[in-house]
Design an enzyme around this catalytic site. Structure first.
Site, PDB file in Angstrom:
ATOM      1  N   ARG A  36       0.825  -1.215   0.000  1.00  7.64           N
ATOM      2  CA  ARG A  36       0.000   0.000   0.000  1.00  7.64           C
ATOM      3  C   ARG A  36       0.857   1.262   0.000  1.00  7.64           C
ATOM      4  O   ARG A  36       0.498   2.272  -0.624  1.00  7.64           O
ATOM      5  CB  ARG A  36      -0.953  -0.009   1.198  1.00  7.64           C
ATOM      6  CG  ARG A  36      -2.133  -0.958   1.010  1.00  7.64           C
ATOM      7  CD  ARG A  36      -3.059  -0.977   2.202  1.00  7.64           C
ATOM      8  NE  ARG A  36      -4.283  -1.713   1.903  1.00  7.64           N
ATOM      9  CZ  ARG A  36      -5.209  -2.010   2.806  1.00  7.64           C
ATOM     10  NH1 ARG A  36      -5.053  -1.631   4.062  1.00  7.64           N
ATOM     11  NH2 ARG A  36      -6.294  -2.669   2.454  1.00  7.64           N
ATOM     12  N   LYS A 193     -21.084 -16.725   2.138  1.00  2.00           N
ATOM     13  CA  LYS A 193     -22.529 -16.595   2.304  1.00  2.00           C
ATOM     14  C   LYS A 193     -23.174 -15.748   1.218  1.00  2.00           C
ATOM     15  O   LYS A 193     -22.676 -14.685   0.866  1.00  2.00           O
ATOM     16  CB  LYS A 193     -22.840 -15.985   3.683  1.00  2.00           C
ATOM     17  CG  LYS A 193     -22.400 -16.849   4.852  1.00  2.00           C
ATOM     18  CD  LYS A 193     -22.781 -16.203   6.175  1.00  2.00           C
ATOM     19  CE  LYS A 193     -22.421 -17.088   7.353  1.00  2.00           C
ATOM     20  NZ  LYS A 193     -22.825 -16.476   8.646  1.00  2.00           N
ATOM     21  N   GLY A 350     -10.253  -8.667  -0.270  1.00  2.00           N
ATOM     22  CA  GLY A 350      -9.145  -9.235   0.486  1.00  2.00           C
ATOM     23  C   GLY A 350      -8.851 -10.689   0.178  1.00  2.00           C
ATOM     24  O   GLY A 350      -7.705 -11.062  -0.111  1.00  2.00           O
ATOM     25  N   GLY A 373     -13.689  -3.160   0.921  1.00  2.00           N
ATOM     26  CA  GLY A 373     -15.091  -2.758   1.000  1.00  2.00           C
ATOM     27  C   GLY A 373     -15.503  -1.821  -0.111  1.00  2.00           C
ATOM     28  O   GLY A 373     -16.616  -1.916  -0.641  1.00  2.00           O
TER      29      GLY A 373
END
Length: 392
Positions: A36, A193, A350, A373
């Site tokens: 990063r 999920k 991720g 996200g």
């Protein structure tokens, strides 16, 4: 595009507040992965080349609005200096006078913005304080663009603003992958999920030609078709939802691709005895932990027809052998087609990035998003506050 870049800004003699993401992993006081930090170098270098003084704003960890010495950005200074090849001045409590007093070619790092709850509350007072420190705002943290915080959206509305090199690169790659892509477009969507990916699937149905569903969420779709998935992770209560998604996809002409064969085991652990069975033949005492070779071959056929692949989520429990094989094989196939100029591949999230790194193909994809996200919310079709605040 709807925003300025560094090329549109006059930075000579200006203090450039630069929102970056240097929330890097640390172990025993050492940065263990500088990726990063390395990715912000082009922005910092270009600001300096244009005569600007970059003042870096960033968060680190989850301090919950309180100062926490264990989450001080001071720990990143040695790595920043190594990557940038210059001294970095750390300021715990910056003032405009302090910033102006620093040499013109300084790089300044401000302490963790999340040491105050005013940051995450997007408090106008904090935004005004940050704005008082600079002349121009540059957002280079796409990974924080889904947060409406003082250092991402509040300050952007108070100063002339632009996207940094990494932000512009991310937005350009994502627009190419889903905004105006070369078709056919295939989305690979994995994860544990279905419940966490409902918005994503709902948006993709209208945007792509094929959705490859893998991971634990595929089990829910298989069960919704009446198949016995044994002891597999499965959200049986979402069977109706899965059928509804499949019906909507069919109505839109979007193909849903589920595993044809699966790898099963009695327990989820490294080296567990595993067998491959057809999806409709899962033993009652076994659990699905990966897609099988026939499923991988089918995915390869879909990739061969595609022009664009966008990837979020693994096809199986890739963290533990031997349940990594489908994810790695499909990723290696997509990478090979990308290298051959046959495919545009964009990935993010991720687990996805970790899987591609382990498969050894990260360098061969067209683009790998540094965001988690924010990448997911962008795929869901949501407006990202940090991007919207940059619109000219």
């Amino acid at each position: 595009m709807g925003w300025n870049t560094l090329d549109d800004m006059d930075l000579d003699g200006k203090v450039v507040l630069t929102r970056v993401d240097i929330n890097v992993p640390v172990d025993q006081g050492e940065v263990t992965d500088a990726t990063r930090i390395e990715r912000i170098k082009p922005t910092v270098t270009d600001i300096l080349a244009k005569g600007g003084k970059p003042v870096l704003l960033a968060h680190f960890g989850r301090p919950k609005g309180q100062p926490n010495p264990d989450m001080s950005l001071r720990i990143t200074v040695p790595t920043l200096e190594k990557v940038l090849g210059r001294t970095v001045t750390f300021m715990e409590r910056p003032s405009r006078d302090d910033i102006d007093a620093a040499p013109a070619d300084s790089v300044i790092l401000v302490e963790n913005t999340r040491f105050s709850s005013m940051e995450t509350d997007n408090d106008p007072k904090m935004a005004q304080f940050l704005a008082s420190l600079g002349d121009v705002f540059c957002n280079d943290a796409f990974s924080a663009a889904h947060r409406a915080h003082a250092s991402t959206t509040g300050v952007a509305k108070l100063l002339p603003n632009c996207a940094g090199r990494l932000m512009a690169e991310e937005l350009g790659a994502l627009e190419k992958a889903l905004g105006s892509p070369e078709r056919p477009v295939v989305a690979v969507v994995g994860g544990a999920k279905v419940s966490t990916k409902l918005d994503l699937l709902g948006n993709l149905i209208d945007k792509v030609d094929v959705i490859v569903i893998g991971g634990g969420m595929a089990n829910t779709f298989l069960a919704a078709q009446g198949l016995d998935v044994g002891k597999s992770l499965c959200e049986h209560d979402l069977a109706d939802t899965a059928r509804d998604i499949a019906e909507k996809a069919a109505a839109k002409g979007c193909e849903i691709l589920l595993p044809r064969d699966v790898v099963v085991a009695a327990e989820f652990k490294a080296g567990a005895a595993a067998t491959t069975v057809m999806a409709e033949e899962v033993p009652a005492d076994q659990m699905i932990l990966d897609a099988g070779p026939d499923s991988v071959a089918h995915i390869a056929q879909v990739f061969a027809r595609a022009k664009t692949v966008i990837w979020n989520g693994p096809l199986g429990a890739f963290e533990i052998e031997p349940f990594h094989k489908a994810t790695f094989a499909a990723a290696q196939d997509a990478a090979a087609k990308t290298k051959a100029g046959e495919l545009i591949t964009v990935a993010g999230g991720g687990d996805t990035v970790a899987a591609l790194n382990q498969a050894g193909v990260s360098g061969d994809f067209t683009y790998i998003s540094s965001a988690g996200g924010a990448f997911l919310e962008w795929m869901e079709g949501k407006t990202l506050p940090g991007v919207a605040a940059l619109h000219t």
